[in-house]
Design a protein around this motif. Structure first.
Motif, PDB file in Angstrom:
ATOM      1  N   GLN A  63       0.809  -1.024   0.067  1.00 45.01           N
ATOM      2  CA  GLN A  63       0.273   0.078   0.091  1.00 45.01           C
ATOM      3  C   GLN A  63       0.773   1.228   0.035  1.00 45.01           C
ATOM      4  O   GLN A  63       0.682   2.004  -0.641  1.00 45.01           O
ATOM      5  N   ALA A  64       1.738   1.340   0.781  1.00 45.24           N
ATOM      6  CA  ALA A  64       2.882   2.415   1.043  1.00 45.24           C
ATOM      7  C   ALA A  64       3.559   2.647  -0.353  1.00 45.24           C
ATOM      8  O   ALA A  64       3.660   3.699  -0.827  1.00 45.24           O
ATOM      9  N   LEU A  65       3.958   1.531  -0.891  1.00 46.89           N
ATOM     10  CA  LEU A  65       4.758   1.497  -2.129  1.00 46.89           C
ATOM     11  C   LEU A  65       3.882   2.056  -3.317  1.00 46.89           C
ATOM     12  O   LEU A  65       4.373   2.680  -4.248  1.00 46.89           O
ATOM     13  N   SER A  66       2.499   1.595  -3.547  1.00 52.97           N
ATOM     14  CA  SER A  66       1.789   2.202  -4.279  1.00 52.97           C
ATOM     15  C   SER A  66       1.507   3.567  -4.067  1.00 52.97           C
ATOM     16  O   SER A  66       1.506   4.324  -5.278  1.00 52.97           O
ATOM     17  N   LEU A 172      14.159   7.132  -6.574  1.00 54.62           N
ATOM     18  CA  LEU A 172      14.457   5.806  -5.689  1.00 54.62           C
ATOM     19  C   LEU A 172      13.985   5.859  -4.518  1.00 54.62           C
ATOM     20  O   LEU A 172      14.316   6.759  -3.517  1.00 54.62           O
ATOM     21  N   LEU A 173      13.463   4.793  -4.188  1.00 60.36           N
ATOM     22  CA  LEU A 173      13.284   4.540  -2.585  1.00 60.36           C
ATOM     23  C   LEU A 173      14.434   3.659  -2.156  1.00 60.36           C
ATOM     24  O   LEU A 173      14.766   2.607  -2.615  1.00 60.36           O
ATOM     25  N   ILE A 174      15.141   4.130  -1.108  1.00 58.37           N
ATOM     26  CA  ILE A 174      16.391   3.304  -0.832  1.00 58.37           C
ATOM     27  C   ILE A 174      15.996   3.131   0.855  1.00 58.37           C
ATOM     28  O   ILE A 174      15.513   4.014   1.496  1.00 58.37           O
ATOM     29  N   LEU A 189      11.105   4.523  -8.854  1.00 60.71           N
ATOM     30  CA  LEU A 189       9.734   5.220  -9.378  1.00 60.71           C
ATOM     31  C   LEU A 189       9.753   6.013 -10.132  1.00 60.71           C
ATOM     32  O   LEU A 189      10.812   7.140 -10.214  1.00 60.71           O
ATOM     33  N   GLU A 190       9.085   5.711 -11.258  1.00 58.09           N
ATOM     34  CA  GLU A 190       8.945   6.455 -12.533  1.00 58.09           C
ATOM     35  C   GLU A 190       8.390   7.821 -12.265  1.00 58.09           C
ATOM     36  O   GLU A 190       7.305   7.757 -11.618  1.00 58.09           O
ATOM     37  N   LEU A 191       9.014   8.927 -12.757  1.00 54.09           N
ATOM     38  CA  LEU A 191       8.320  10.490 -12.925  1.00 54.09           C
ATOM     39  C   LEU A 191       7.374  10.072 -14.091  1.00 54.09           C
ATOM     40  O   LEU A 191       7.337   9.232 -15.015  1.00 54.09           O
ATOM     41  N   GLY A 192       6.353  11.032 -14.086  1.00 50.98           N
ATOM     42  CA  GLY A 192       5.219  10.832 -14.878  1.00 50.98           C
ATOM     43  C   GLY A 192       6.021  11.827 -16.335  1.00 50.98           C
ATOM     44  O   GLY A 192       6.970  12.135 -16.424  1.00 50.98           O
TER      45      GLY A 192
END
Length: 194
Positions: A63-66, A172-174, A189-192
């Motif tokens: 949920q947090a990652l989404s 990036l989530l590190i 994490l792709e930017l739009g």
């Protein structure tokens, strides 16, 4: 049990952060960061911070990652140029990104999705507009007794490598700890798209 030829297993991560890596900066700052930026010793690449500290690693569920991925996608990829050095007092040498606004928007989007986790733990206020986007080069606290001179020498060297630019299309989530070389990428994490 591990053999003597193998490194001991890494300790579990204790922290997380959201960053935008800036590989184009490495040629200008890597030699200085290696000795003068504690994050480099932890294994964090040259970067612009989006949000740190972020969630404890134990709370990084789907949920947090989404929610994080959705927040990152609200900001389009952007080009950034680093043409100048700057200082926080006489304590931290950093590179100034131009433009700043897309990174401010990204920080605001992630903070809006996770309002209990302000940038820098709220040390500079809870409004992302008050946080100065920057790429840390050197911290005086790590430079020993002649700290200011060491940072001034680093600044003179880095200035000879400016300007440089990069297109930034992901964050990036590190996760990691204060142990050497402990930080790892958990999620890209792709930017739009613009």
């Amino acid at each position: 049990m591990h053999s003597l030829d193998e490194p001991p297993p890494a300790a579990p991560p204790t922290r997380s952060a959201v960053i935008v890596p800036v590989p184009a900066a490495e040629h200008a700052v890597a030699a200085h960061r290696a000795h003068l930026d504690r994050a480099a010793g932890w294994g964090v690449p040259a970067h612009l911070t989006v949000l740190h500290p972020f969630l404890p690693p134990s709370q990084l569920d789907e949920q947090a990652l989404s929610a994080l991925a959705a927040a990152a996608a609200t900001v389009g990829g952007f080009d950034v140029t680093f043409a100048a050095t700057a200082w926080f007092g006489a304590e931290v040498l950093w590179l100034a990104p131009t433009p700043e606004q897309p990174l401010r928007q990204l920080t605001a989007a992630v903070f809006s999705a996770f309002p209990d986790h302000p940038p820098y733990g709220g040390a500079h206020g809870t409004d992302p507009a008050d946080v100065q986007p920057h790429l840390t080069v050197a911290e005086r606290a790590l430079a020993g007794p002649d700290g200011l001179s060491a940072l001034q020498a680093a600044e003179a060297d880095v200035r000879t490598r400016l300007p440089f630019s990069q297109h930034l299309d992901h964050a990036l989530l590190i996760t990691g700890s204060e142990q050497p070389r402990s930080w790892r990428t958990l999620r890209r994490l792709e930017l739009g798209s613009r």
